[in-house]
Design a protein around this motif. Structure first.
Motif, short mmCIF file in Angstrom:
data_model
loop_
_atom_site.label_atom_id
_atom_site.label_comp_id
_atom_site.label_asym_id
_atom_site.label_seq_id
_atom_site.Cartn_x
_atom_site.Cartn_y
_atom_site.Cartn_z
N TRP A 162 36.32 -23.68 0.47
CA TRP A 162 37.51 -24.18 1.17
C TRP A 162 37.24 -24.17 2.70
CZ3 TRP A 162 41.60 -26.94 1.52
CH2 TRP A 162 42.62 -26.66 2.42
N MET A 163 37.46 -25.35 3.31
CA MET A 163 37.26 -25.50 4.76
C MET A 163 38.50 -26.18 5.33
SD MET A 163 33.32 -26.75 4.22
CE MET A 163 33.70 -27.24 2.50
N ARG A 164 39.40 -25.36 5.91
CA ARG A 164 40.72 -25.84 6.33
C ARG A 164 40.62 -26.71 7.59
NH1 ARG A 164 46.02 -24.36 5.55
NH2 ARG A 164 45.45 -22.47 4.39
N VAL A 165 41.37 -27.84 7.56
CA VAL A 165 41.44 -28.76 8.70
C VAL A 165 42.80 -28.70 9.39
CG1 VAL A 165 41.34 -31.20 9.39
CG2 VAL A 165 39.69 -30.30 7.74
N THR A 166 43.88 -28.54 8.62
CA THR A 166 45.22 -28.42 9.22
C THR A 166 45.94 -27.24 8.58
OG1 THR A 166 46.49 -29.75 7.64
CG2 THR A 166 45.31 -30.94 9.38
N TRP A 167 46.86 -26.66 9.29
CA TRP A 167 47.64 -25.54 8.75
C TRP A 167 48.63 -26.02 7.71
CZ3 TRP A 167 45.37 -21.26 9.25
CH2 TRP A 167 44.67 -20.91 10.42
N SER A 168 48.84 -27.34 7.64
CA SER A 168 49.76 -27.86 6.62
C SER A 168 49.09 -28.01 5.26
CB SER A 168 50.31 -29.22 7.07
OG SER A 168 49.26 -30.16 7.23
N GLY A 169 47.78 -27.69 5.18
CA GLY A 169 47.14 -27.66 3.86
C GLY A 169 46.06 -28.68 3.64
N ILE A 170 45.66 -29.41 4.65
CA ILE A 170 44.58 -30.39 4.49
C ILE A 170 43.25 -29.72 4.80
CG2 ILE A 170 43.69 -32.63 5.24
CD1 ILE A 170 46.41 -32.73 3.80
N GLY A 171 42.25 -29.99 3.95
CA GLY A 171 40.94 -29.41 4.18
C GLY A 171 39.86 -30.11 3.37
N LEU A 172 38.64 -29.68 3.55
CA LEU A 172 37.51 -30.16 2.75
C LEU A 172 37.24 -29.11 1.67
CD1 LEU A 172 36.32 -30.64 6.11
CD2 LEU A 172 35.21 -32.35 4.69
N HIS A 173 36.97 -29.58 0.44
CA HIS A 173 36.66 -28.62 -0.64
C HIS A 173 36.00 -29.35 -1.80
CE1 HIS A 173 40.01 -30.07 -3.15
NE2 HIS A 173 40.76 -30.07 -2.05
N ASP A 174 35.41 -28.55 -2.65
CA ASP A 174 34.81 -29.11 -3.86
C ASP A 174 35.90 -29.55 -4.81
OD1 ASP A 174 34.93 -26.46 -5.94
OD2 ASP A 174 34.92 -26.03 -3.78
N ALA A 175 35.59 -30.56 -5.64
CA ALA A 175 36.56 -31.08 -6.62
C ALA A 175 35.79 -31.43 -7.89
CB ALA A 175 37.29 -32.29 -6.04
N THR A 176 35.54 -30.41 -8.71
CA THR A 176 34.74 -30.60 -9.93
C THR A 176 35.44 -31.44 -10.97
OG1 THR A 176 35.58 -28.48 -10.76
CG2 THR A 176 33.47 -28.45 -9.59
N TRP A 177 36.72 -31.63 -10.79
CA TRP A 177 37.49 -32.41 -11.78
C TRP A 177 37.38 -33.92 -11.57
CZ3 TRP A 177 39.45 -29.20 -8.05
CH2 TRP A 177 40.08 -29.81 -6.94
N GLN A 178 36.85 -34.32 -10.41
CA GLN A 178 36.79 -35.75 -10.13
C GLN A 178 35.68 -36.40 -10.98
OE1 GLN A 178 38.93 -37.37 -8.77
NE2 GLN A 178 39.75 -36.44 -6.87
N PRO A 179 35.96 -37.58 -11.51
CA PRO A 179 34.95 -38.27 -12.33
C PRO A 179 33.83 -38.86 -11.49
CG PRO A 179 36.88 -39.66 -12.08
CD PRO A 179 37.24 -38.34 -11.46
N ALA A 180 34.14 -39.17 -10.24
CA ALA A 180 33.14 -39.75 -9.33
C ALA A 180 33.72 -39.66 -7.92
CB ALA A 180 32.83 -41.19 -9.72
N PHE A 181 32.93 -40.15 -6.94
CA PHE A 181 33.37 -40.11 -5.55
C PHE A 181 33.05 -41.45 -4.88
CE2 PHE A 181 32.64 -35.78 -6.85
CZ PHE A 181 33.73 -35.09 -6.33
N GLY A 182 33.83 -41.77 -3.85
CA GLY A 182 33.60 -43.00 -3.10
C GLY A 182 34.35 -44.17 -3.65
N GLY A 183 33.99 -45.35 -3.17
CA GLY A 183 34.63 -46.58 -3.63
C GLY A 183 36.10 -46.60 -3.27
N THR A 184 36.89 -46.99 -4.30
CA THR A 184 38.35 -47.05 -4.10
C THR A 184 39.06 -46.09 -5.04
OG1 THR A 184 38.51 -48.88 -5.66
CG2 THR A 184 38.25 -49.44 -3.31
#
Length: 471
Positions: A412-434
């Motif tokens: 977890w790498m927090r960007v805003t105190w409102s809860g936006i950040g960078l993190h892993d997402a193992t549940w995603q089927p893929a990344f990029g595109g649309t």
């Protein structure tokens, strides 16, 4: 016998001549008991051989013909005739005394000695007529410009004393007093400026108060503050002089409004937090980014105190301005995040981690679903905190009283105190595109990363690193 007779005759003749001379001498002396001696002058009139009555008539004629000239500022002049105010001769002192004080028995000596006297002439006049005449004077009815005091003036390098200026506004009470006195003393000319009939400036070039104010302002102008921004910003005499004022009591003030206005303009020029920045993405594309919490933000309130203290104490400083907490950036040049940062391209659904100008990591990502409640916010931010094995929780669902989601993540790498950040997402089927535009796949606003890329970024990334999120 004949000789004795001739001698006696000669003696008689001589005695007769002497007697005649004595009689003439005494006669002239007697004459001067009622007439003034030769070379006698009274009030500028030659009264030689004149009686008191004749001398008095000359003085009466002076009064009848008297006219007062008023010399005004700027070379103008006006006059008031004695006849205009009903000026009358009343009496004159000492005419009899001057006559009785003559040494008439020594009258021949008057040929060799000038005798000039002045006598006081008593006059009367109509006060109302004089007032009416004064009311009609151009000096009274004309434009009345006020006098201006001497004051400290900045000449481009230092404060110097600007001389006072005399106006044309008359001091009515003094004017009336001086004119009345001139008539009472038959003074034929009155210089209104010399007699201080015009309103005088409260302070002149020689006033100690003006010099003291000038010295104080020059002392203030010795201060110098240098701010090393993209270029040096120097607060010196040329700037400080625009902040100093002196009131009508010669009290020097540092204008709070002027200093704060300068600081506001200073902040407007160099503050970057929340502004629009134009830059080139790591992919080589020209882009702009708006908003966010990263950037310079000068604490104008705190910096005001620093500036005023420096001025009052004549200090020389070189300093970064005071910034609000978090209100700093990597560089004053644009883009101000420098050459180490995270770049998230919402359009490309791709991110880069740039270190010292070189790409250290890049990966496709999934960002927020493009609906108001889930969209990833554009802007320039920074990494606020890092954490391992965190559980991300959504907003509370009113229907259940429970968070709308609980999602465990490893990095977890927090960007805003409102809860936006960078993190892993193992549940995603893929990344990029649309993919982010697909309901159920687009995130709640965070930047979803592959697990290995999130782990790599986590190890490299430091808290405080700028994060640029843009389209």
């Amino acid at each position: 016998m004949e000789k004795k007779g001739k001698l006696r005759k000669i003696l008689y003749i001589a005695a007769g001549c002497l007697a005649a001379i004595v009689l003439v001498y005494l006669g002239i002396a007697f004459y001067f008991r009622s007439h003034y001696l030769f070379n006698t002058e009274i009030n500028g009139h030659d009264v030689s051989g004149k009686t008191v009555q004749q001398a008095e008539q000359l003085l009466k004629d002076d009064v009848a013909q008297f006219e007062l000239e008023l010399k005004e500022i700027g070379g103008n002049s006006e006059s008031i005739a004695g006849a205009d105010i009903g000026l009358k001769y009343e009496s004159s002192a000492n005419l009899e005394e001057i006559l009785s004080g003559q040494k008439v028995i020594l009258w021949p000596g008057a040929f060799f000695k000038d005798n000039a006297d002045e006598v006081k002439i008593e006059v009367s006049y109509d006060v109302d007529m004089l007032t009416e005449k004064i009311n009609s004077l151009q000096a009274v009815t004309g434009e009345q410009t006020s006098a201006v005091s001497a004051y400290p003036k900045f000449d481009g390098e230092q404060y110097v004393i600007e001389p006072e200026q005399y106006g044309t506004a008359v001091q009515r009470d003094i004017l009336e007093e001086r004119i009345a006195s001139a008539f009472e003393n038959l003074q034929d000319s009155l210089d209104l400026e010399a007699e201080k009939c015009y309103a005088e400036p409260p302070y002149t070039s020689g006033s100690a108060e003006v010099q003291a104010a000038c010295d104080q302002m020059n002392q203030y102008c010795k201060a110098k503050i240098v701010y090393p921004m993209t270029e040096e910003v120097v607060v010196d005499a040329s700037v400080i002089s625009g902040w100093l004022t002196v009131d009508d009591k010669m009290q020097v003030t540092i204008s709070e409004d002027a200093v704060r206005k300068w600081l506001e303009e200073f902040g407007d020029k160099y503050d970057t937090m929340g502004t629009t920045r134009t830059f080139t993405t790591p992919a080589g594309r020209e882009a702009t980014v708006n908003g966010g919490t990263y950037g310079w933000s000068i604490n104008e309130i705190a910096e005001y105190d620093v500036i005023v203290d420096a001025i009052k104490n004549g200090k020389t400083l070189e300093r970064e301005p005071e910034y609000y907490i978090g209100g700093t950036a990597a560089t004053h040049a644009m883009p101000d995040w420098g050459n180490t940062y995270v770049d998230v391209d919402l359009s490309a659904q791709h991110m880069w981690y740039v270190v010292d100008g070189s790409i250290a990591l890049e990966t496709d990502v999934v960002t927020g679903q493009p609906i108001p409640e889930r969209i990833t916010p554009e802007g320039t931010y920074s990494i606020l905190e890092k954490g391992r094995n965190q559980v991300l929780t959504g907003a509370t669902d009113p229907a259940t009283g429970e968070p709308s989601y609980r999602t465990p993540v490893s990095y977890w790498m927090r960007v805003t105190w409102s809860g936006i950040g960078l993190h892993d997402a193992t549940w995603q089927p893929a990344f990029g595109g649309t993919l982010n535009q697909t309901p159920g796949i687009g995130s709640h606003g965070c930047i979803n990363m592959p697990l290995d890329q999130a782990a790599a970024l986590y190890d490299m990334l430091e808290v405080g690193t700028p994060v640029v999120i843009h389209y």
